[in-house]
Design a protein around this motif. Structure first.
Motif, PDB file in Angstrom:
ATOM      1  N   ILE A  29      19.107  29.875  39.226  1.00  0.00           N
ATOM      2  CA  ILE A  29      18.988  29.640  40.556  1.00  0.00           C
ATOM      3  C   ILE A  29      17.807  29.996  41.050  1.00  0.00           C
ATOM      4  CG2 ILE A  29      20.488  31.198  41.515  1.00  0.00           C
ATOM      5  CD1 ILE A  29      19.965  27.664  43.033  1.00  0.00           C
ATOM      6  N   VAL A  30      17.511  31.432  40.732  1.00  0.00           N
ATOM      7  CA  VAL A  30      16.125  32.210  41.595  1.00  0.00           C
ATOM      8  C   VAL A  30      14.945  31.492  40.831  1.00  0.00           C
ATOM      9  CG1 VAL A  30      15.177  34.314  41.767  1.00  0.00           C
ATOM     10  CG2 VAL A  30      17.401  34.410  42.044  1.00  0.00           C
ATOM     11  N   GLY A  31      14.851  31.336  39.607  1.00  0.00           N
ATOM     12  CA  GLY A  31      14.030  30.661  38.920  1.00  0.00           C
ATOM     13  C   GLY A  31      13.500  29.222  39.581  1.00  0.00           C
ATOM     14  N   GLN A  32      14.676  28.617  39.432  1.00  0.00           N
ATOM     15  CA  GLN A  32      14.262  27.185  39.986  1.00  0.00           C
ATOM     16  C   GLN A  32      13.806  27.163  41.327  1.00  0.00           C
ATOM     17  OE1 GLN A  32      14.157  25.623  37.341  1.00  0.00           O
ATOM     18  NE2 GLN A  32      15.782  24.113  37.154  1.00  0.00           N
ATOM     19  N   VAL A  33      14.525  27.613  42.287  1.00  0.00           N
ATOM     20  CA  VAL A  33      13.840  27.998  43.659  1.00  0.00           C
ATOM     21  C   VAL A  33      12.720  28.169  43.871  1.00  0.00           C
ATOM     22  CG1 VAL A  33      14.268  28.827  45.941  1.00  0.00           C
ATOM     23  CG2 VAL A  33      16.206  28.065  44.716  1.00  0.00           C
ATOM     24  N   ASN A  34      12.244  29.401  43.094  1.00  0.00           N
ATOM     25  CA  ASN A  34      10.793  29.807  42.989  1.00  0.00           C
ATOM     26  C   ASN A  34       9.839  28.804  42.686  1.00  0.00           C
ATOM     27  OD1 ASN A  34      10.682  32.477  44.183  1.00  0.00           O
ATOM     28  ND2 ASN A  34      11.541  33.436  42.252  1.00  0.00           N
ATOM     29  N   ARG A  35      10.457  27.895  41.540  1.00  0.00           N
ATOM     30  CA  ARG A  35       9.093  26.916  41.313  1.00  0.00           C
ATOM     31  C   ARG A  35       9.069  25.756  42.307  1.00  0.00           C
ATOM     32  NH1 ARG A  35      11.458  23.978  36.084  1.00  0.00           N
ATOM     33  NH2 ARG A  35       9.503  22.872  36.397  1.00  0.00           N
ATOM     34  N   THR A 133      15.271  12.623  52.784  1.00  0.00           N
ATOM     35  CA  THR A 133      15.779  13.679  52.228  1.00  0.00           C
ATOM     36  C   THR A 133      15.562  13.708  50.541  1.00  0.00           C
ATOM     37  OG1 THR A 133      17.825  13.036  52.284  1.00  0.00           O
ATOM     38  CG2 THR A 133      17.090  14.274  54.157  1.00  0.00           C
ATOM     39  N   THR A 134      15.220  14.755  49.952  1.00  0.00           N
ATOM     40  CA  THR A 134      15.383  14.914  48.569  1.00  0.00           C
ATOM     41  C   THR A 134      16.110  15.759  48.024  1.00  0.00           C
ATOM     42  OG1 THR A 134      13.210  14.017  48.166  1.00  0.00           O
ATOM     43  CG2 THR A 134      14.077  15.330  46.418  1.00  0.00           C
ATOM     44  N   PHE A 135      17.212  15.578  47.283  1.00  0.00           N
ATOM     45  CA  PHE A 135      18.101  16.786  46.869  1.00  0.00           C
ATOM     46  C   PHE A 135      17.937  17.218  45.263  1.00  0.00           C
ATOM     47  CE2 PHE A 135      22.295  17.898  45.098  1.00  0.00           C
ATOM     48  CZ  PHE A 135      22.955  18.804  46.215  1.00  0.00           C
ATOM     49  N   VAL A 136      17.459  18.353  45.325  1.00  0.00           N
ATOM     50  CA  VAL A 136      17.132  18.848  43.899  1.00  0.00           C
ATOM     51  C   VAL A 136      18.370  19.454  43.308  1.00  0.00           C
ATOM     52  CG1 VAL A 136      15.493  20.127  42.749  1.00  0.00           C
ATOM     53  CG2 VAL A 136      14.829  19.056  44.947  1.00  0.00           C
ATOM     54  N   THR A 137      19.203  18.763  42.370  1.00  0.00           N
ATOM     55  CA  THR A 137      20.554  18.998  42.259  1.00  0.00           C
ATOM     56  C   THR A 137      20.280  20.516  41.107  1.00  0.00           C
ATOM     57  OG1 THR A 137      21.003  16.877  41.919  1.00  0.00           O
ATOM     58  CG2 THR A 137      22.559  18.607  40.780  1.00  0.00           C
ATOM     59  N   ASP A 138      19.289  20.595  40.358  1.00  0.00           N
ATOM     60  CA  ASP A 138      19.152  21.662  39.412  1.00  0.00           C
ATOM     61  C   ASP A 138      18.369  22.920  40.109  1.00  0.00           C
ATOM     62  OD1 ASP A 138      16.600  20.465  39.224  1.00  0.00           O
ATOM     63  OD2 ASP A 138      16.348  20.697  37.351  1.00  0.00           O
ATOM     64  N   ALA A 139      18.035  22.712  41.367  1.00  0.00           N
ATOM     65  CA  ALA A 139      17.977  23.842  42.115  1.00  0.00           C
ATOM     66  C   ALA A 139      18.940  24.345  43.113  1.00  0.00           C
ATOM     67  CB  ALA A 139      16.482  23.750  43.109  1.00  0.00           C
ATOM     68  N   THR A 140      20.161  23.986  42.878  1.00  0.00           N
ATOM     69  CA  THR A 140      21.383  24.156  43.653  1.00  0.00           C
ATOM     70  C   THR A 140      22.164  24.724  42.531  1.00  0.00           C
ATOM     71  OG1 THR A 140      22.824  22.247  42.970  1.00  0.00           O
ATOM     72  CG2 THR A 140      21.090  22.033  44.841  1.00  0.00           C
ATOM     73  N   MET A 141      23.465  25.348  43.148  1.00  0.00           N
ATOM     74  CA  MET A 141      24.237  26.226  42.388  1.00  0.00           C
ATOM     75  C   MET A 141      25.750  26.141  43.027  1.00  0.00           C
ATOM     76  SD  MET A 141      24.379  30.197  41.385  1.00  0.00           S
ATOM     77  CE  MET A 141      25.318  30.877  40.090  1.00  0.00           C
ATOM     78  N   ASP A 190      11.656  19.705  37.816  1.00  0.00           N
ATOM     79  CA  ASP A 190      10.534  19.096  36.900  1.00  0.00           C
ATOM     80  C   ASP A 190       9.857  18.071  37.565  1.00  0.00           C
ATOM     81  OD1 ASP A 190      10.656  21.059  34.973  1.00  0.00           O
ATOM     82  OD2 ASP A 190      11.851  19.859  33.449  1.00  0.00           O
ATOM     83  N   GLU A 191      10.595  17.307  38.439  1.00  0.00           N
ATOM     84  CA  GLU A 191      10.083  15.960  38.546  1.00  0.00           C
ATOM     85  C   GLU A 191       9.329  16.262  40.171  1.00  0.00           C
ATOM     86  OE1 GLU A 191      13.235  12.266  37.539  1.00  0.00           O
ATOM     87  OE2 GLU A 191      13.735  13.729  39.415  1.00  0.00           O
ATOM     88  N   VAL A 192      10.001  17.197  41.004  1.00  0.00           N
ATOM     89  CA  VAL A 192       9.274  17.571  42.293  1.00  0.00           C
ATOM     90  C   VAL A 192       8.123  18.461  42.202  1.00  0.00           C
ATOM     91  CG1 VAL A 192       9.511  18.953  44.446  1.00  0.00           C
ATOM     92  CG2 VAL A 192      11.571  17.541  43.666  1.00  0.00           C
ATOM     93  N   THR A 193       8.187  19.319  41.039  1.00  0.00           N
ATOM     94  CA  THR A 193       6.806  20.120  40.723  1.00  0.00           C
ATOM     95  C   THR A 193       5.779  19.227  40.130  1.00  0.00           C
ATOM     96  OG1 THR A 193       7.956  21.074  38.744  1.00  0.00           O
ATOM     97  CG2 THR A 193       8.169  22.289  40.871  1.00  0.00           C
ATOM     98  N   GLY A 194       6.377  18.545  39.346  1.00  0.00           N
ATOM     99  CA  GLY A 194       5.238  17.742  38.672  1.00  0.00           C
ATOM    100  C   GLY A 194       4.574  16.615  39.403  1.00  0.00           C
ATOM    101  N   ALA A 195       5.344  16.214  40.367  1.00  0.00           N
ATOM    102  CA  ALA A 195       4.819  15.279  41.539  1.00  0.00           C
ATOM    103  C   ALA A 195       3.711  16.002  42.314  1.00  0.00           C
ATOM    104  CB  ALA A 195       5.792  14.788  42.537  1.00  0.00           C
ATOM    105  N   SER A 196       4.177  17.284  42.544  1.00  0.00           N
ATOM    106  CA  SER A 196       3.108  18.226  43.483  1.00  0.00           C
ATOM    107  C   SER A 196       1.747  18.481  42.465  1.00  0.00           C
ATOM    108  CB  SER A 196       3.572  19.750  43.787  1.00  0.00           C
ATOM    109  OG  SER A 196       3.666  20.286  42.531  1.00  0.00           O
ATOM    110  N   LEU A 197       1.884  18.591  41.243  1.00  0.00           N
ATOM    111  CA  LEU A 197       0.676  18.917  40.497  1.00  0.00           C
ATOM    112  C   LEU A 197      -0.171  17.626  40.308  1.00  0.00           C
ATOM    113  CD1 LEU A 197       1.949  21.109  37.903  1.00  0.00           C
ATOM    114  CD2 LEU A 197       0.719  21.937  39.638  1.00  0.00           C
ATOM    115  N   SER A 198       0.408  16.475  40.363  1.00  0.00           N
ATOM    116  CA  SER A 198      -0.215  15.203  40.330  1.00  0.00           C
ATOM    117  C   SER A 198      -0.740  14.519  41.552  1.00  0.00           C
ATOM    118  CB  SER A 198       0.701  14.333  39.477  1.00  0.00           C
ATOM    119  OG  SER A 198       1.657  13.931  40.418  1.00  0.00           O
TER     120      SER A 198
END
Length: 202
Positions: A29-35, A133-141, A190-198
């Motif tokens: 969870i910490v690593g995913q949130v930090n991303r 709203t965007t819900f980022v499931t794999d950055a939840t626990m 991955d989708e959220v951070t990939g969107a930010s990079l593109s």
């Protein structure tokens, strides 16, 4: 121009003080949130941190015990607000909506602990208030939910051994089904951070 905010909910030491922590759905969870935080900062989005407190309770969410703080590995940068709530959602007992309004935010990305409780409740209320709203499931626990008839004193072995217990996988699946297309867009880190990079928006 519409601005996006990342709201990080209850990723705090309080949860690590519970025996059930070892059986959580997302050890990273910490690593995913930090991303997500790094991507939000890169975009110039607003990052807000939320902690849950139950003053006077004597439990792990009582600020007097010192656990109402971000888990090691997470840290707010200068100028990033940290709000302390006493309700399940992050709006009712804080000035979150005021901060979002002042910052011109219309898009809110949500992550944190617990998936189906404070994170989902904040997402639902945010949607009702008019935010996209965007819900980022794999950055939840989340953690296995015992049946309502199981004693509150039940430990992890008893909870996990009860066939009525709702598993992490079931919780995640049900939460996504309830939110998608109604209260939020469900996305991955991955989708959220990939969107930010593109350069695309979340």
């Amino acid at each position: 121009m519409s601005r996006t905010a990342l709201v990080v909910i209850d990723v705090q030491e309080s949860f690590r003080q519970r025996p059930i922590w070892a059986y959580g759905s997302n050890p990273d969870i910490v690593g995913q949130v930090n991303r997500l935080v790094a991507a939000a900062r890169e975009r110039g989005d607003l990052v807000l941190w939320v902690l849950h407190a139950e003053p006077g309770s004597g439990g792990v969410f009582d600020p007097a015990l010192g656990h109402v703080r971000l888990i090691d590995g997470l840290a707010a940068a200068e100028g990033e607000p940290t709000l302390v709530k006493t309700a399940h959602n992050a709006f009712t007992t804080t000035n979150l909506q005021q901060l979002l309004t002042l910052a011109g935010v219309h898009d809110v990305t949500v992550c944190g602990i617990r998936t189906e409780q404070c994170v989902e409740t904040t997402t639902r209320l945010g949607s009702d208030l008019g935010y996209r709203t965007t819900f980022v499931t794999d950055a939840t626990m989340t953690f296995p939910i015992p049946h309502r008839d199981l004693p509150e004193t039940a430990g992890p072995a008893e909870i996990l051994g009860d066939p009525r217990t709702l598993s992490n996988e079931e919780i995640l699946r049900r939460t996504e089904y309830a939110l998608a297309g109604r209260f939020a867009t469900v996305r991955t880190v991955d989708e959220v951070t990939g969107a930010s990079l593109s350069g695309a928006r979340s």
